[in-house]
Each structure stands twice: as C-alpha cells, then as structure tokens.
Design a protein around this motif. Structure first.
Motif, PDB file in Angstrom:
ATOM      1  N   GLN A   1      98.691 -78.236 -54.322  1.00 17.14           N
ATOM      2  CA  GLN A   1     100.012 -78.424 -54.937  1.00 17.14           C
ATOM      3  C   GLN A   1     100.569 -77.055 -55.292  1.00 17.14           C
ATOM      4  N   ILE A   2     101.798 -76.809 -54.885  1.00 17.57           N
ATOM      5  CA  ILE A   2     102.378 -75.503 -55.190  1.00 17.57           C
ATOM      6  C   ILE A   2     102.971 -75.522 -56.598  1.00 17.57           C
TER       7      ILE A   2
ATOM      8  N   LEU B   1      98.684 -66.981 -47.344  1.00 15.16           N
ATOM      9  CA  LEU B   1      97.361 -66.868 -47.957  1.00 15.16           C
ATOM     10  C   LEU B   1      96.302 -66.550 -46.910  1.00 15.16           C
ATOM     11  N   VAL B   2      96.339 -67.298 -45.789  1.00 18.54           N
ATOM     12  CA  VAL B   2      95.366 -67.070 -44.711  1.00 18.54           C
ATOM     13  C   VAL B   2      95.526 -65.657 -44.143  1.00 18.54           C
ATOM     14  N   GLY B   3      96.784 -65.214 -43.991  1.00 18.21           N
ATOM     15  CA  GLY B   3      97.024 -63.885 -43.451  1.00 18.21           C
ATOM     16  C   GLY B   3      96.555 -62.757 -44.362  1.00 18.21           C
TER      17      GLY B   3
ATOM     18  N   GLY C   1     112.371 -72.986 -53.148  1.00 15.61           N
ATOM     19  CA  GLY C   1     112.462 -73.538 -51.800  1.00 15.61           C
ATOM     20  C   GLY C   1     111.334 -73.134 -50.868  1.00 15.61           C
ATOM     21  N   VAL C   2     110.235 -72.629 -51.432  1.00 11.23           N
ATOM     22  CA  VAL C   2     109.088 -72.228 -50.620  1.00 11.23           C
ATOM     23  C   VAL C   2     108.272 -73.475 -50.253  1.00 11.23           C
TER      24      VAL C   2
ATOM     25  N   SER D   1     100.875 -68.926 -56.894  1.00 12.84           N
ATOM     26  CA  SER D   1     101.857 -69.813 -56.262  1.00 12.84           C
ATOM     27  C   SER D   1     101.320 -71.226 -56.042  1.00 12.84           C
ATOM     28  N   ILE D   2     100.015 -71.428 -56.278  1.00 12.72           N
ATOM     29  CA  ILE D   2      99.402 -72.745 -56.090  1.00 12.72           C
ATOM     30  C   ILE D   2      98.937 -73.285 -57.433  1.00 12.72           C
ATOM     31  N   ARG D   3      99.370 -74.477 -57.741  1.00 18.96           N
ATOM     32  CA  ARG D   3      99.022 -75.107 -59.023  1.00 18.96           C
ATOM     33  C   ARG D   3      97.607 -75.663 -59.004  1.00 18.96           C
TER      34      ARG D   3
END
Length: 309
Positions: free
Chosen positions: A282-283, A301-303, A291-292, A235-237
C-alpha cells in the motif's frame, strides 16, 4: 519438454493478440503453482485468455460468475438427499477442475470469497465434514473490473496476498487492435484452441524440471533486498510479506525456464517483481495525492537495489 512448452507459448501468443507479456506471465504463474488476479475493463479478452490456456494444456476448465447471492456451497459443492437410493450423496462444485475462472470475484461477499481462497491455499475442500483433495494441477484466475465500484466487495490485503501475480490487461496498441478487428470482420482470426499441445502428465514433469533451475545465493539475496526495501521506504505504507519473496523466487525460476535457461538472472527477477508486488503493498497517502502509482514506486524501488554480478 522445452520444445513442447515453447510450441505452446508460441501458439498461445497467436491466439491472444496484443498481450505477449501477460500470456507469458500467466503461463509462468501456473508453472509456479500460483494463482493470478486479473484486472481489466470488460471486452479485453480476459476470459478468452484463461480458456485458451486451459485448452492448450488439455485441462478441464470451469467458470464461475461471482454475484452477491453466490454461496460457498455453489463453489465447493454440497450434499443432497437421493430419494431413489435413500441416502445422501456428494455433489462436487465447479472448483474441482484444473483451471478455474472466478469472474468478478469482488462482486461476492467475504464469506464466499474466503471459500475459494481457502481452497487455493490448502488445495482441498471440506464438504459436510469430509475433505476432498483438488487436482494436482489447480489454477485459479480471478478477474476484477477496475472501473466499477458499486455493489462490490474489495478483496482484503491479506486475501490478495494469496495470489502470485496481479496482471493488468490494457488495451492493445492501435496496430494490434486494428489487426484483431480486421481478422474478426473478415473471419480470418485464428480459431479457439482445440489442439492439446501439452498433456497434464508432461505439464507436471515440466514443473518438476523447473524446480532444478538454479537460483544462486546472490540472486536470492537480491530478491530479499527488494522485498525488505518495500518495508522501509517512505513512499510505501505497508510493505510486502515473506510470501511475496517466495512468489518472486518461484516465478523467476519459471520465467527463466520459459526463456530456455536453467538459471535465474536479476533480469528475470525484475520481470516478475512488479506483477508479484503491485497487489501486496500500500502506498502512502501523500504519494496517492501526488498521483503516483504503485507500479511506478515498485519500478523505482527495484531499480534502486544494487544488482548482483
């Protein structure tokens, strides 16, 4: 010193209503020797928040309104010819201060932005070949308006990475905003901070004391897992840099100190992770289309990272 710092934080929160977390994060940032990118719509008290902190610390405060025609020398200073003495003299710019508010930093071109960001990184300014050191306490808060894009020059990702935190100033709750309105109309709002609750010498001593806060190896590994996870998730570019891990570690130590502890817990890391990462990643495009938000991704991610015991 802890009592003085707690008194300052308590006074700060009474001056700036409805932003208890952001005021504590802002204080954590200056204690971590970092800088802050402040984002919020006009009229939410961004300038007052920074000016009040400078007053409570007894530091000097300067504000620069960034515009398209602003030059680097308008920030750093320049040399002028003194006809009376028959020689050149250096006029230092507004950057020579303890707390600098760079208002609407994205309204000025990249060359002028770079002059400020270089000073943030090196803590020095060069004027016509002569290098001048900035004060020991040098804190930059740059503001951005999230709803205006006409005539703006967005900060590149590499320059955003220079900021320790990106804080978002939201509208206060209905009750808090009503309280502010009532106090302003009735003239009972607490006056602007005039009493210095912490001088610069004490502040520097507190910063040295924060360096003694214990960051256990397990918590250090927890920070690294979070940062490295940003580089592998779909989910992260683009993931976070090593500077991001350093920022989280320093900010977590300051947050722990403000919470009257001499050691960092995973909860401290969780508290500072979102503001320390939201401007550094960057997502992916498909996540944007769904819309996230970046904050949602960082929180998930942290969780998902295993908390050390």
């Amino acid at each position: 010193m802890r009592e003085q710092l707690n008194a300052l934080l308590e006074r700060y929160e009474t001056q700036i209503l409805g932003q208890p977390k952001n005021t504590k994060l802002l204080l954590s940032a200056i204690l971590s020797d970092g800088h802050v990118l402040l984002e919020g719509v006009p009229g939410t008290g961004k300038t007052q928040m920074v000016r009040t902190l400078a007053a409570l610390l007894g530091g000097t405060f300067n504000r620069i309104q960034f515009t398209p025609d602003l030059l680097p020398s308008d920030i750093t200073g320049s040399e002028i010819y003194n006809m009376k003495d028959g020689g050149f003299e250096t006029l230092k710019g507004p950057i020579f201060t303890n707390v600098l508010l760079a208002d609407e930093i994205n309204r000025t071109p990249a060359k002028t932005q770079a002059a400020l960001l270089e000073a943030m990184e090196e803590k020095q300014v060069t004027i016509h070949g002569t290098t001048y050191n900035l004060p020991d306490v040098f804190f930059v808060v740059a503001t951005q308006n999230p709803i205006e894009f006409e005539g703006t020059y967005p900060l590149p990702e590499a320059q955003q990475d220079r900021f320790l935190f990106k804080l978002k100033i939201d509208f206060p709750s209905f009750e808090e905003e009503t309280d502010v309105l009532k106090q302003v109309i009735e003239g009972t709002l607490a006056p602007s901070a005039s009493e210095v609750l912490l001088d610069m010498d004490t502040f520097l001593a507190i910063k040295k004391d924060i360096e003694k806060v214990t960051l256990h190896e397990d918590v250090l590994g927890y920070i690294m897992q979070i940062v490295r996870q940003t580089r592998t998730t779909e989910s992260i570019r683009f993931g976070a840099s090593t500077r991001a891990a350093i920022s989280i570690g320093r900010a977590a130590k300051a947050w722990a100190y403000l919470t009257d502890r001499d050691y960092v817990t995973p909860d401290d890391v969780k508290m500072v992770a979102v503001p320390a990462l939201r401007h550094r990643i960057q997502i992916s495009p498909h996540m944007e289309l769904e819309g996230v938000t970046i904050d949602q991704i960082v929180e998930e991610l942290v969780g998902a990272v295993t908390v050390p015991r």
